[in-house]
Design an enzyme around this catalytic site. Structure first.
Site: not given
Lengths: 252, 497
Positions: A96, A198
């Site tokens: 990310c 994630h």
């Protein structure tokens, strides 16, 4: 021979927003189960960084303000060593915000342009519509059959675009991935993997965990090192249940 | 249509009567047909009269309680403190903490109520607070929670900030030990601001000492002003404690209400004080102090109790007449905590008709789970631990947060571990990857019959309890299915659900 690994976690006190610590736990657990000794190191703002001490690198995601705070340290102080590690083919996992920081630049919603490390051939543009949800994608280079599927959860307002000729990490089956159009997730350059997943990423994808461990051991001990197989029945059970929950029927 | 000087016109009064009449009718119909009646009446009333909340709360004294963890418990404690001391209180169930649910409760409330004590969802505070005319707004803490809903912790902070800024309550009660919450004082400088927290003495310690341990460090916190990592003298729990910023002038604000815990002859006592602790000398200027044997365990509940006393005292302080009439003293307020009961699903012990015991521990986010797991240090009757994890929208659709829970097997009891719920596989992996290996037979479908067979398979007579660590919808559905299977009454007081 007793094998050991040194994992370097970059900015764990700033980029720790979304359960990405699970990646460290997955690497450590699956290494230890094979009798590999794992040493965990934290390197953050202002710390002296000598990449020769480490075998595998991890950087997670964080809030915008936190990412902003460490950009200067990353680019001015840490960049040289990071590039050296990348060119030495050491594996990096960047999630990310970390993924974005390893790219060439980030264009914010308000029009600012922030320089990145320029290691991954990507750039990111901040948009209003957040891409949130479960993701399943396939990485044919990783494995055949069940293990090729990468599971995760994405939550990002940055849309990342790959340069021409850049290699994505996986092809999206469910969810968005890098942006809302390309149906590609992540990016790979040498042994640097950037991804938006994630979940946490590696616990959900034991084949990927093992691939990174194998890569690391081979870089360190030689090409002929082979990682001993390890049971993945609990991980596979979880993945199966997840695909049912998501109503996905994939070619296994 | 508003009257020129803001007075209620005949039309407004009629509109209010009509709206509440419809609301009450719908509520009765729903209840009669065995439906949930907490949001639809409010929804309809808001449609019929958008200004209904303002109209109804204009002459009432209201305290709003918000924050990540502890809202429900703190509200129930404030309600207890007020009711035990003779006040009529209206409150809302935890499930009705968004605008429509709040409207249902407030608009259909008994008009003789002295106080409204309302739990408000963090994101809803921005719009709800200015409509509710709060006398006092209380913020318990801010932890990472439901990031798929909120995006970032900073966004939750913004919602609360906006709500306080728009409502401009007479008073603010804030957790001084939480840096982000403490900085909310800036949202309404004209409000009288009071801080609560743990009293500074040598009994504090971090739950783990070794910084190099392979675990997420939930005590890390960033300065709300300049973003640098804060330095701490000590920690109360997670990132709550005595902090200061070495890079700018941001500092712990000092406390108006503080608590300390003591164990005397195996009983645990909570001492709550009301007075200022000088931030430089750390010496207290005491005005009032009282101790109580507080039945709810865990330091996080001590924080909730202190918050409740701070909230109740602040709310009552604006009415000296009332206090004099009732002959109230700080001691009376604190001693009311002695009869505190666990809230719905929170340390809720249930004895099943067959004599076996289960205890629900509701968790929602890493900090809550960390604090709940720390309770096991004190429990002596743990038969087994069952984790029940779902991922419906009310729980957070994503379970990444499980990996932000610090798990230290050496601090957890040596008992059988089980997992259930939609995300039982992820939970099992979470445990295994931190060294708590459970056999595959302990990964169980969320079905009462199956769980009964697995959990009670050893069939020994024991007074020990099965502790169920569950997130929201998992707790609700387990409770319901166990109630049906074992035949106990699943209904909790409607107010507290």
């Amino acid at each position: 021979m007793n094998q050991e690994l040194h994992i370097c976690h970059l900015y764990p006190d700033f980029l720790n927003l979304y359960g990405d610590f699970g990646n460290i736990l997955a690497l450590t657990y699956r290494a230890k189960q094979r009798g590999i000794t794992v040493h965990y190191h934290k390197i953050s703002l202002g710390d002296v960084f000598d990449q020769t001490k480490y075998d595998l690198f991890f950087i997670g995601g964080g809030q915008d303000q936190e990412q902003g705070m460490l950009r200067e340290d990353l680019i001015e102080e840490k960049r040289e060593q990071i590039v050296a590690a990348v060119e030495a083919n050491k594996p990096f996992l960047c999630i990310c915000g970390g993924y974005q920081l390893f790219g060439r630049y980030f264009h914010t919603k308000s029009g600012e342009k922030w320089e990145g490390l320029g290691i991954l051939p990507v750039h990111t543009i901040g948009k209003t519509k957040r891409l949130i949800g479960d993701v399943v994608c396939s990485a044919k280079w990783l494995a055949e059959g069940e293990a090729q599927y990468l599971h995760g959860f994405e939550n990002h307002s940055g849309y990342t675009y790959l340069d021409k000729g850049a290699m994505p990490m996986a092809e999206v089956i469910l969810g968005s991935g890098n942006d809302d159009q390309s149906k590609q997730e992540g990016c790979r350059y040498k042994n640097v993997f950037g991804t938006y997943l994630h979940g946490s990423f590696l616990p959900k994808n034991p084949a990927m965990t093992d691939y990174l461990l194998q890569l690391t051991l081979q870089q360190k001990y030689g090409e002929d090192v082979v990682l001993a197989p390890l049971d993945t029945s609990l991980e596979n059970y979880t993945r199966r249940k997840e695909r049912n929950r998501l109503n996905l029927h994939l070619q296994i | 249509m508003t009257a020129f000087f803001g007075e209620e016109t005949m039309l407004q009064k009629l509109r209010l009567s009509f709206a509440t009449f419809c609301g009450r009718l719908i509520q009765r119909l729903l209840l009669l047909t065995n439906h949930q009646a907490s949001t639809l009446p409010g929804k309809v009333m808001l449609r019929l009269y958008p200004g209904i909340l303002r109209a109804v709360t204009k002459n009432k004294k209201t305290i709003l309680v918000t924050g990540t963890n502890g809202k429900t418990t703190t509200v129930s404690l404030i309600v207890r403190i007020l009711r035990e001391n003779g006040f009529k209180v209206v409150t809302n169930a935890s499930g009705a903490n968004l605008l429509q649910g709040l409207t249902t409760v407030v608009a259909l409330a008994d008009s003789r109520a002295d106080y409204f004590v309302l739990e408000v969802d963090e994101a809803a505070l921005a719009t709800a607070a200015p409509q509710l005319h709060p006398d006092t707004v209380l913020v318990t803490n801010l932890f990472r929670d439901q990031l798929d809903r909120y995006g970032e912790l900073r966004n939750v902070f913004q919602f609360i900030y906006q709500g306080i800024e728009a409502a401009k309550p007479r008073a603010l009660v804030l957790c001084g030990d939480d840096p982000l919450v403490a900085s909310l004082g800036n949202a309404s400088p004209s409000s009288a601001t009071y801080y609560f927290g743990l009293y500074d003495d040598e009994h504090h310690q971090k739950f783990w000492q070794d910084k190099d341990e392979l675990a997420v460090d939930l005590s890390i916190s960033h300065c709300p002003v300049c973003g640098h990592i804060l330095d701490y003298d000590w920690f109360g729990l997670s990132h709550l404690g005595k902090y200061h910023c070495s890079q700018c002038s941001f500092d712990h604000p000092g406390l108006d209400y503080h608590f300390s815990e003591k164990i005397v002859l195996e009983k645990s006592y909570l001492t709550i004080s009301h007075g200022r602790i000088d931030p430089i000398t750390s010496l207290p200027t005491l005005w009032h102090e009282a101790s109580v044997e507080f039945p709810l365990q865990g330091r996080y509940n001590a924080y909730n109790a202190c918050a409740a006393i701070a909230g109740a005292t602040t709310l009552l302080s604006n009415d000296e007449e009332l206090k004099k009439q009732k002959g109230l003293s700080f001691s009376y307020l604190v001693r009311s905590l002695a009869t505190a009961k666990p809230s719905f699903g929170r340390q809720e012990k249930i004895t099943l008709p067959n004599g076996r015991k289960i205890c629900f521990l509701l968790i929602k986010n890493p900090a809550g789970m960390e604090q709940t797991l720390s309770l096991f240090r004190h429990f002596t009757d743990v038969r087994a631990i069952l984790f029940a994890i779902n991922s419906f929208p009310a729980d957070s659709c994503d379970v990444s947060w499980l990996w932000d829970v610090p798990l230290h097997p050496q601090t957890l009891p040596q008992v059988p571990y089980y997992v259930t719920g939609i995300r039982r596989g992820d939970m099992a992996l979470r445990l295994r990857y931190s060294g708590i290996d459970l056999p595959f037979e302990h990964v169980v479908d969320m079905d009462a019959a199956t769980l009964d067979k697995v959990l009670f398979s050893d069939d020994t007579e024991t007074q020990d309890c099965i502790y169920i660590v569950a997130n929201y919808t998992a707790m609700l559905s387990l409770r319901q299915s166990f109630a049906a299977f074992y035949g106990f009454d699943a209904k909790w007081s409607k107010e507290e659900e």
